[in-house]
Design a protein around this motif. Sequence first.
Motif, PDB file in Angstrom:
ATOM      1  N   ASP A   1       0.755  -1.373   0.021  1.00 33.88           N
ATOM      2  CA  ASP A   1       0.029  -0.035   0.025  1.00 33.88           C
ATOM      3  C   ASP A   1       0.806   1.260   0.102  1.00 33.88           C
ATOM      4  OD1 ASP A   1      -2.186  -1.669   0.229  1.00 33.88           O
ATOM      5  OD2 ASP A   1      -2.621  -1.349   2.291  1.00 33.88           O
ATOM      6  N   ASN A   2       0.271   2.428  -0.573  1.00 35.50           N
ATOM      7  CA  ASN A   2       1.056   3.713  -0.857  1.00 35.50           C
ATOM      8  C   ASN A   2       0.142   4.599  -0.343  1.00 35.50           C
ATOM      9  OD1 ASN A   2      -0.389   4.353  -3.375  1.00 35.50           O
ATOM     10  ND2 ASN A   2       0.737   2.424  -3.935  1.00 35.50           N
ATOM     11  N   LEU A   3       0.544   5.815  -0.377  1.00 35.82           N
ATOM     12  CA  LEU A   3       0.072   7.027   0.188  1.00 35.82           C
ATOM     13  C   LEU A   3      -1.089   7.373  -0.630  1.00 35.82           C
ATOM     14  CD1 LEU A   3      -0.256   8.782   2.598  1.00 35.82           C
ATOM     15  CD2 LEU A   3       1.452  10.427   1.417  1.00 35.82           C
ATOM     16  N   SER A   4      -1.182   7.124  -2.171  1.00 39.98           N
ATOM     17  CA  SER A   4      -2.260   7.360  -3.050  1.00 39.98           C
ATOM     18  C   SER A   4      -3.382   6.732  -2.852  1.00 39.98           C
ATOM     19  CB  SER A   4      -1.532   7.005  -4.568  1.00 39.98           C
ATOM     20  OG  SER A   4      -0.502   7.677  -4.946  1.00 39.98           O
ATOM     21  N   GLU A   5      -2.967   5.476  -2.611  1.00 36.02           N
ATOM     22  CA  GLU A   5      -4.099   4.480  -2.330  1.00 36.02           C
ATOM     23  C   GLU A   5      -4.889   4.419  -0.968  1.00 36.02           C
ATOM     24  OE1 GLU A   5      -2.270   0.808  -4.955  1.00 36.02           O
ATOM     25  OE2 GLU A   5      -1.884   0.610  -2.679  1.00 36.02           O
ATOM     26  N   PHE A   6      -3.893   4.877  -0.031  1.00 33.03           N
ATOM     27  CA  PHE A   6      -4.358   5.261   1.379  1.00 33.03           C
ATOM     28  C   PHE A   6      -5.716   6.277   1.260  1.00 33.03           C
ATOM     29  CE2 PHE A   6      -4.124   7.859   5.099  1.00 33.03           C
ATOM     30  CZ  PHE A   6      -4.480   7.143   5.960  1.00 33.03           C
ATOM     31  N   TRP A   7      -5.031   7.599   0.705  1.00 36.45           N
ATOM     32  CA  TRP A   7      -6.056   8.735   0.727  1.00 36.45           C
ATOM     33  C   TRP A   7      -7.393   8.301  -0.259  1.00 36.45           C
ATOM     34  CZ3 TRP A   7      -6.540  12.004   4.021  1.00 36.45           C
ATOM     35  CH2 TRP A   7      -5.514  12.810   4.876  1.00 36.45           C
ATOM     36  N   MET A   8      -7.107   7.659  -1.269  1.00 35.77           N
ATOM     37  CA  MET A   8      -8.383   7.337  -2.115  1.00 35.77           C
ATOM     38  C   MET A   8      -9.136   5.827  -1.566  1.00 35.77           C
ATOM     39  SD  MET A   8      -8.556   9.474  -4.331  1.00 35.77           S
ATOM     40  CE  MET A   8      -9.697   8.781  -5.553  1.00 35.77           C
ATOM     41  N   GLY A   9      -8.697   5.454  -0.300  1.00 31.19           N
ATOM     42  CA  GLY A   9      -9.373   4.416   0.144  1.00 31.19           C
ATOM     43  C   GLY A   9      -9.453   3.075  -0.588  1.00 31.19           C
ATOM     44  N   PHE A  10      -8.175   3.083  -1.530  1.00 35.07           N
ATOM     45  CA  PHE A  10      -8.093   2.066  -2.586  1.00 35.07           C
ATOM     46  C   PHE A  10      -7.490   0.887  -2.059  1.00 35.07           C
ATOM     47  CE2 PHE A  10      -6.278   0.509  -6.725  1.00 35.07           C
ATOM     48  CZ  PHE A  10      -7.820   0.221  -7.186  1.00 35.07           C
ATOM     49  N   TRP A  11      -8.117   0.346  -0.896  1.00 38.64           N
ATOM     50  CA  TRP A  11      -7.542  -0.887  -0.216  1.00 38.64           C
ATOM     51  C   TRP A  11      -8.631  -1.536   0.619  1.00 38.64           C
ATOM     52  CZ3 TRP A  11      -7.784   0.347   5.169  1.00 38.64           C
ATOM     53  CH2 TRP A  11      -7.821   1.650   5.449  1.00 38.64           C
ATOM     54  N   THR A  12      -8.538  -2.553   1.101  1.00 41.02           N
ATOM     55  CA  THR A  12      -9.831  -3.419   1.995  1.00 41.02           C
ATOM     56  C   THR A  12      -9.341  -3.561   3.213  1.00 41.02           C
ATOM     57  OG1 THR A  12      -9.610  -4.817  -0.188  1.00 41.02           O
ATOM     58  CG2 THR A  12     -10.897  -5.755   2.073  1.00 41.02           C
ATOM     59  N   LEU A  13     -10.141  -3.007   4.156  1.00 42.19           N
ATOM     60  CA  LEU A  13     -10.120  -3.131   5.617  1.00 42.19           C
ATOM     61  C   LEU A  13      -9.685  -4.563   5.859  1.00 42.19           C
ATOM     62  CD1 LEU A  13     -13.136  -0.818   6.884  1.00 42.19           C
ATOM     63  CD2 LEU A  13     -10.607  -0.420   7.079  1.00 42.19           C
TER      64      LEU A  13
ATOM     65  N   ARG B   1     -11.367  17.772   3.602  1.00 43.30           N
ATOM     66  CA  ARG B   1     -11.674  16.614   4.099  1.00 43.30           C
ATOM     67  C   ARG B   1     -13.176  16.235   3.561  1.00 43.30           C
ATOM     68  NH1 ARG B   1      -7.281  17.234   4.910  1.00 43.30           N
ATOM     69  NH2 ARG B   1      -6.140  16.753   6.509  1.00 43.30           N
ATOM     70  N   GLY B   2     -13.990  16.936   3.129  1.00 42.18           N
ATOM     71  CA  GLY B   2     -15.153  16.583   2.430  1.00 42.18           C
ATOM     72  C   GLY B   2     -15.919  17.783   2.242  1.00 42.18           C
ATOM     73  N   PRO B   3     -16.903  17.836   1.419  1.00 41.50           N
ATOM     74  CA  PRO B   3     -17.571  19.201   1.082  1.00 41.50           C
ATOM     75  C   PRO B   3     -18.454  19.789   2.265  1.00 41.50           C
ATOM     76  CG  PRO B   3     -18.053  17.649  -0.677  1.00 41.50           C
ATOM     77  CD  PRO B   3     -17.128  16.714   0.388  1.00 41.50           C
ATOM     78  N   ARG B   4     -18.798  18.892   3.128  1.00 39.70           N
ATOM     79  CA  ARG B   4     -19.406  19.392   4.174  1.00 39.70           C
ATOM     80  C   ARG B   4     -18.554  20.484   5.108  1.00 39.70           C
ATOM     81  NH1 ARG B   4     -20.864  13.902   5.985  1.00 39.70           N
ATOM     82  NH2 ARG B   4     -21.946  13.135   4.316  1.00 39.70           N
ATOM     83  N   ASP B   5     -17.410  20.466   5.149  1.00 37.26           N
ATOM     84  CA  ASP B   5     -16.384  21.244   5.680  1.00 37.26           C
ATOM     85  C   ASP B   5     -16.388  22.629   5.187  1.00 37.26           C
ATOM     86  OD1 ASP B   5     -16.002  18.971   7.429  1.00 37.26           O
ATOM     87  OD2 ASP B   5     -14.357  18.222   6.334  1.00 37.26           O
ATOM     88  N   LEU B   6     -16.772  22.616   3.989  1.00 33.80           N
ATOM     89  CA  LEU B   6     -16.850  23.870   3.317  1.00 33.80           C
ATOM     90  C   LEU B   6     -18.299  24.951   3.068  1.00 33.80           C
ATOM     91  CD1 LEU B   6     -14.690  22.784  -0.007  1.00 33.80           C
ATOM     92  CD2 LEU B   6     -13.827  23.725   1.967  1.00 33.80           C
ATOM     93  N   ALA B   7     -17.854  25.957   2.990  1.00 32.33           N
ATOM     94  CA  ALA B   7     -19.330  26.932   2.870  1.00 32.33           C
ATOM     95  C   ALA B   7     -19.947  26.566   1.575  1.00 32.33           C
ATOM     96  CB  ALA B   7     -18.783  28.334   2.745  1.00 32.33           C
TER      97      ALA B   7
ATOM     98  N   ALA C   1     -13.625  16.815  -8.899  1.00 32.91           N
ATOM     99  CA  ALA C   1     -14.795  16.608  -8.047  1.00 32.91           C
ATOM    100  C   ALA C   1     -14.863  15.126  -7.591  1.00 32.91           C
ATOM    101  CB  ALA C   1     -15.942  17.097  -8.637  1.00 32.91           C
ATOM    102  N   HIS C   2     -14.468  14.148  -8.478  1.00 37.08           N
ATOM    103  CA  HIS C   2     -14.389  12.757  -8.623  1.00 37.08           C
ATOM    104  C   HIS C   2     -13.477  12.281  -7.423  1.00 37.08           C
ATOM    105  CE1 HIS C   2     -14.502   8.565  -9.430  1.00 37.08           C
ATOM    106  NE2 HIS C   2     -13.110   8.465  -9.346  1.00 37.08           N
TER     107      HIS C   2
ATOM    108  N   ALA D   1     -13.505  12.063   0.073  1.00 34.09           N
ATOM    109  CA  ALA D   1     -14.498  12.257   1.375  1.00 34.09           C
ATOM    110  C   ALA D   1     -15.121  10.977   1.709  1.00 34.09           C
ATOM    111  CB  ALA D   1     -15.538  13.238   0.957  1.00 34.09           C
ATOM    112  N   GLU D   2     -15.620  10.211   0.845  1.00 35.90           N
ATOM    113  CA  GLU D   2     -16.441   8.967   0.961  1.00 35.90           C
ATOM    114  C   GLU D   2     -15.662   7.726   1.712  1.00 35.90           C
ATOM    115  OE1 GLU D   2     -17.749   7.695  -2.908  1.00 35.90           O
ATOM    116  OE2 GLU D   2     -19.552   9.264  -2.965  1.00 35.90           O
ATOM    117  N   THR D   3     -14.242   7.796   1.720  1.00 35.51           N
ATOM    118  CA  THR D   3     -13.621   6.808   2.146  1.00 35.51           C
ATOM    119  C   THR D   3     -12.817   7.382   3.690  1.00 35.51           C
ATOM    120  OG1 THR D   3     -11.598   7.528   1.014  1.00 35.51           O
ATOM    121  CG2 THR D   3     -13.077   5.592   0.021  1.00 35.51           C
TER     122      THR D   3
END
Length: 160
Positions: free
Chosen positions: A10-22, A95-101, A124-125, A131-133
Amino acid sequence: LTGGLVVSTDNLSEFWMGFWTLCGDVGDLSPIQNIWKGLELYSVAEALGVPREPSQAVPTDGVDVTPGGPDQDQLGLAYPELDRVIVRLLQEKFRGPRDLAPGAADALFERIAAETGLPPAAVAHVARRLAETHFKRHWPREITREETGLPPLEAMRVVE
């Protein structure tokens, strides 16, 4: 059986995109966990003398039972572009759209799109997936004994 260790890829890119299995992609050691795949990993591999063949392979999740295809198809961008977007989002404390005005998320995505030369929809994607992960990067949440109504450890009597 051999007394060895499992090394996580696992690398930092995958970490932030949630591209791994719990509870699935975990190793005993994670030597590249803090390295951006698209911005740093290939330079590090070259500096360490890793043969070019693995570095030239199209990145896939390696799960043959799912028709996921290459990582780029699943993540929306190739790793170099993906990393640039993630880094900019994190630099902006996103961290997610809800954190922004209201409306601020679209303005942020437009600004990052202009800076990176990528379509706003791609930014946006990436932001949406980041945010979703969120839950994956903050799991498991520790629940204290006090929160469950159990007595604190200091109050327990285990010796008669």
